[in-house]
Write a protein that holds these residues in place. Sequence first.
Motif, PDB file in Angstrom:
ATOM      1  N   THR A 240       0.832  -1.208   0.000  1.00 28.29           N
ATOM      2  CA  THR A 240       0.000   0.000   0.000  1.00 28.29           C
ATOM      3  C   THR A 240       0.862   1.251   0.000  1.00 28.29           C
ATOM      4  O   THR A 240       0.612   2.204  -0.741  1.00 28.29           O
ATOM      5  CB  THR A 240      -0.941  -0.004   1.227  1.00 28.29           C
ATOM      6  OG1 THR A 240      -1.757  -1.180   1.190  1.00 28.29           O
ATOM      7  CG2 THR A 240      -1.851   1.214   1.223  1.00 28.29           C
ATOM      8  N   ASP A 241       1.914   1.251   0.834  1.00 27.51           N
ATOM      9  CA  ASP A 241       2.841   2.386   0.879  1.00 27.51           C
ATOM     10  C   ASP A 241       3.597   2.540  -0.437  1.00 27.51           C
ATOM     11  O   ASP A 241       3.789   3.667  -0.932  1.00 27.51           O
ATOM     12  CB  ASP A 241       3.859   2.194   2.014  1.00 27.51           C
ATOM     13  CG  ASP A 241       3.232   2.409   3.384  1.00 27.51           C
ATOM     14  OD1 ASP A 241       2.115   2.961   3.451  1.00 27.51           O
ATOM     15  OD2 ASP A 241       3.856   2.013   4.389  1.00 27.51           O
ATOM     16  N   MET A 242       4.025   1.427  -0.999  1.00 30.98           N
ATOM     17  CA  MET A 242       4.810   1.465  -2.225  1.00 30.98           C
ATOM     18  C   MET A 242       4.002   1.992  -3.410  1.00 30.98           C
ATOM     19  O   MET A 242       4.527   2.666  -4.290  1.00 30.98           O
ATOM     20  CB  MET A 242       5.341   0.062  -2.551  1.00 30.98           C
ATOM     21  CG  MET A 242       6.181   0.002  -3.818  1.00 30.98           C
ATOM     22  SD  MET A 242       6.816  -1.653  -4.130  1.00 30.98           S
ATOM     23  CE  MET A 242       8.375  -1.544  -3.290  1.00 30.98           C
ATOM     24  N   PHE A 243       2.686   1.688  -3.423  1.00 24.40           N
ATOM     25  CA  PHE A 243       1.838   2.079  -4.546  1.00 24.40           C
ATOM     26  C   PHE A 243       1.338   3.526  -4.459  1.00 24.40           C
ATOM     27  O   PHE A 243       0.830   4.057  -5.444  1.00 24.40           O
ATOM     28  CB  PHE A 243       0.639   1.148  -4.661  1.00 24.40           C
ATOM     29  CG  PHE A 243       0.981  -0.262  -5.086  1.00 24.40           C
ATOM     30  CD1 PHE A 243       2.050  -0.506  -5.937  1.00 24.40           C
ATOM     31  CD2 PHE A 243       0.230  -1.329  -4.640  1.00 24.40           C
ATOM     32  CE1 PHE A 243       2.363  -1.805  -6.336  1.00 24.40           C
ATOM     33  CE2 PHE A 243       0.531  -2.621  -5.030  1.00 24.40           C
ATOM     34  CZ  PHE A 243       1.605  -2.863  -5.877  1.00 24.40           C
ATOM     35  N   LYS A 244       1.440   4.163  -3.291  1.00 24.03           N
ATOM     36  CA  LYS A 244       0.918   5.523  -3.136  1.00 24.03           C
ATOM     37  C   LYS A 244       1.548   6.466  -4.152  1.00 24.03           C
ATOM     38  O   LYS A 244       2.734   6.344  -4.444  1.00 24.03           O
ATOM     39  CB  LYS A 244       1.205   6.033  -1.711  1.00 24.03           C
ATOM     40  CG  LYS A 244       0.308   5.420  -0.654  1.00 24.03           C
ATOM     41  CD  LYS A 244       0.698   5.913   0.743  1.00 24.03           C
ATOM     42  CE  LYS A 244      -0.202   5.302   1.809  1.00 24.03           C
ATOM     43  NZ  LYS A 244       0.221   5.675   3.164  1.00 24.03           N
TER      44      LYS A 244
END
Length: 484
Positions: A240-244
């Motif tokens: 989720t963090d990587m895709f932000k």
Amino acid sequence: MRYPYEVQQEWLHRLVDSAKDTEWGKKYEYSSILTEAEFKRRIPISEYDDLKPYIDRLRKGEQNLLWPSEIRWFAKSSGTTSDKSKFIPVSQESLDECHFKGGKDMLTLYCHNYPDTHLFDGKTLSLGGSYKEEEGNIYARNGDLSAIIMENLPGWAEFFRAPDLSIALMSEWEEKMNKIAEAIMHENITCLSGVPSWMLVLLKHTLKLSGKKNLAELWPQLEIFFHGGVNFTPYREQYTDMFKPLKVNFWEVYNASEGFFGIQDSFSGKQDMLLMLDYGIYYEFIPMEHIEKRDVALSLAEVKTGVNYALVISTSGGLWRYMLGDTIQFTSINPFRFIITGRVKHFINAFGEELIMDNAEKALNAACERTGAIISEYTAAPVYMKGDAKGAHEWLIEFKRPPENINYFTEVLDNSLKALNSDYEAKRYKDMTLTMPIIRSLPENAFFNWMKQRGKLGGQHKVPRLTNDRKYVDDIMGSIKMQA
């Protein structure tokens, strides 16, 4: 979904009828099996080692042993206690009726839930393995299931995936990672498909090589990640963090070398999957309290929600009453939806605590939520009683973001395990049998380096989560000392 029992009965009869003239079918007189009860009474429940003599002969070129059609492909997966690897027969029927059908249904169910998808505007990044010729049989091949599927897909599928096969099927993992990263940097990737642990390594490497700040800058239309192979809970926050700032959808599937078993079919947030009943597989379910004797194997009509079952399958690849090794729990029986709870042999029960992977994943998730930690990889094993010392569980954890207070993390983990598992709670009572868990925070890439040392890089290899002995834990700690 509408006629589950009828579909399963039909597949049992079709499988038995198809195999009646094979060596296995003649041995167990398949031609006279007319009922489910007779099938269960006559055919023993098997594991890989029981079928291995037949599979060894198939690999040398013999045919019509377990299944009537020609077997030329063998899916290589992690081994048993007596063998380094398993080689699962893959028939054309199991490719067409199971694996390919599963892929089509996966896309169909996703598009049904997300009709405004732009998935097909770009390409799918598929992270797969490799294959090679069988020794002594130039007509047969063995390798990772993903490589077998890629090699056998129709030609038009190449237009929708990246990288091309010459790179995707390379065998040397680190060289392959560089080649894939270089190839996909300039593609419009809208979809990811693969095992979360290895996909994470590839995405980080690609981002680093590209010089981009984030994946949104690299692939602005990235929309969906189809994942399976390991529990996704420890990876969800990292992705989720990587895709932000992109809001990428996560869609779980349950496919293995032996078959394609389950697909997420809604955005309900429950994280359960629909059991796929029409893929050339007949299912049975052993309640875990009967796992040692194997004296009870239930049909689909007999299962209940909330019970831990070991999965038993008979397939169009020639696996007969084969105990897969995975455990599942039904969340619904109309339709049949389930969650994967762990492995038959991946547990800790050194002190009667019966800790399974589902307990571990939920407890770690609770500890991360309470402390702000993010876990990359982990494994756990017992610390045996010695002299006056009590037993314990030792957890080796590689944190992407460590907790501010490791003692509080340990406390939350311990309390969560007590809440989830009454046997663990009983053993922890006043430290009479088990003391507090021991948490060891490992350096970055510790698990990756350990897997590399063992020649276990690639999607078909996974970090063992729970073991009932100290073989892996001691080996990992030894490898870290050597590097130091």
